[in-house]
Design a protein around this motif. Sequence first.
Motif, PDB file in Angstrom:
ATOM      1  N   ASN A   9       0.824  -1.213   0.000  1.00 19.78           N
ATOM      2  CA  ASN A   9       0.000   0.000   0.000  1.00 19.78           C
ATOM      3  C   ASN A   9       0.856   1.259   0.000  1.00 19.78           C
ATOM      4  O   ASN A   9       0.524   2.258  -0.651  1.00 19.78           O
ATOM      5  N   ARG A  10       1.957   1.222   0.726  1.00 15.91           N
ATOM      6  CA  ARG A  10       2.882   2.361   0.769  1.00 15.91           C
ATOM      7  C   ARG A  10       3.413   2.655  -0.638  1.00 15.91           C
ATOM      8  O   ARG A  10       3.449   3.812  -1.077  1.00 15.91           O
ATOM      9  N   ILE A  11       3.803   1.613  -1.347  1.00 14.98           N
ATOM     10  CA  ILE A  11       4.332   1.771  -2.712  1.00 14.98           C
ATOM     11  C   ILE A  11       3.231   2.297  -3.644  1.00 14.98           C
ATOM     12  O   ILE A  11       3.484   3.156  -4.503  1.00 14.98           O
ATOM     13  N   LEU A  45       9.304   7.740  -0.381  1.00 11.17           N
ATOM     14  CA  LEU A  45      10.116   6.655  -0.923  1.00 11.17           C
ATOM     15  C   LEU A  45      11.264   6.305   0.022  1.00 11.17           C
ATOM     16  O   LEU A  45      11.563   5.126   0.241  1.00 11.17           O
ATOM     17  N   ASP A  46      11.886   7.322   0.616  1.00 12.67           N
ATOM     18  CA  ASP A  46      12.949   7.068   1.596  1.00 12.67           C
ATOM     19  C   ASP A  46      12.429   6.242   2.767  1.00 12.67           C
ATOM     20  O   ASP A  46      13.084   5.306   3.232  1.00 12.67           O
ATOM     21  N   LYS A  47      11.241   6.573   3.240  1.00 10.31           N
ATOM     22  CA  LYS A  47      10.646   5.815   4.353  1.00 10.31           C
ATOM     23  C   LYS A  47      10.333   4.384   3.933  1.00 10.31           C
ATOM     24  O   LYS A  47      10.521   3.445   4.712  1.00 10.31           O
ATOM     25  N   ALA A  48       9.878   4.212   2.695  1.00 19.02           N
ATOM     26  CA  ALA A  48       9.595   2.865   2.193  1.00 19.02           C
ATOM     27  C   ALA A  48      10.875   2.042   2.125  1.00 19.02           C
ATOM     28  O   ALA A  48      10.878   0.851   2.446  1.00 19.02           O
ATOM     29  N   VAL A  53      14.285  -2.384   3.943  1.00 17.78           N
ATOM     30  CA  VAL A  53      15.618  -2.796   4.402  1.00 17.78           C
ATOM     31  C   VAL A  53      15.551  -3.360   5.814  1.00 17.78           C
ATOM     32  O   VAL A  53      16.137  -4.405   6.101  1.00 17.78           O
ATOM     33  N   SER A  54      14.801  -2.706   6.697  1.00 11.43           N
ATOM     34  CA  SER A  54      14.745  -3.202   8.080  1.00 11.43           C
ATOM     35  C   SER A  54      14.031  -4.544   8.152  1.00 11.43           C
ATOM     36  O   SER A  54      14.448  -5.437   8.891  1.00 11.43           O
ATOM     37  N   ALA A  55      12.961  -4.720   7.379  1.00 11.68           N
ATOM     38  CA  ALA A  55      12.257  -6.006   7.369  1.00 11.68           C
ATOM     39  C   ALA A  55      13.151  -7.088   6.781  1.00 11.68           C
ATOM     40  O   ALA A  55      13.178  -8.219   7.283  1.00 11.68           O
ATOM     41  N   ASN A  56      13.888  -6.741   5.738  1.00 13.38           N
ATOM     42  CA  ASN A  56      14.797  -7.692   5.118  1.00 13.38           C
ATOM     43  C   ASN A  56      15.911  -8.077   6.086  1.00 13.38           C
ATOM     44  O   ASN A  56      16.265  -9.248   6.203  1.00 13.38           O
ATOM     45  N   LEU A  57      16.430  -7.102   6.786  1.00 13.02           N
ATOM     46  CA  LEU A  57      17.496  -7.366   7.756  1.00 13.02           C
ATOM     47  C   LEU A  57      17.003  -8.318   8.835  1.00 13.02           C
ATOM     48  O   LEU A  57      17.660  -9.322   9.140  1.00 13.02           O
ATOM     49  N   LYS A  84      23.526   3.110   0.012  1.00 17.02           N
ATOM     50  CA  LYS A  84      23.532   3.329  -1.434  1.00 17.02           C
ATOM     51  C   LYS A  84      22.238   3.947  -1.918  1.00 17.02           C
ATOM     52  O   LYS A  84      22.218   4.639  -2.924  1.00 17.02           O
ATOM     53  N   SER A  85      21.159   3.729  -1.206  1.00 20.63           N
ATOM     54  CA  SER A  85      19.868   4.278  -1.623  1.00 20.63           C
ATOM     55  C   SER A  85      19.800   5.782  -1.363  1.00 20.63           C
ATOM     56  O   SER A  85      18.936   6.456  -1.887  1.00 20.63           O
TER      57      SER A  85
END
Length: 86
Positions: A9-11, A45-48, A53-57, A84-85
């Motif tokens: 939904n954020r995207i 987009l930065d917040k997304a 990244v945090s969920a992936n980590l 890098k983002s």
Amino acid sequence: MEYTVGMINRIKRIDGQMQAISRMVEEGRDCREVVLQMAAARNALDKAIVVVVSANLEHCVRQHVERGEGSEETIKEAINMFVKSR
């Protein structure tokens, strides 16, 4: 990695913002309005990126711990992706 409904939904909201910016440009709206909306979309987009990244980590570290592997490389990789983002 599975993406949550919240992430999706954020995207979609960011996509809507980008479409609105495109319409504003096509309509010849004032540049200050356009730039303000662009900045808002960039912040969203930065917040997304942080959420993904945090969920992936968290997901990757959990998998490594369950397998008895070190998680240091996974953490470094996630941090590098975030840096890098920017």
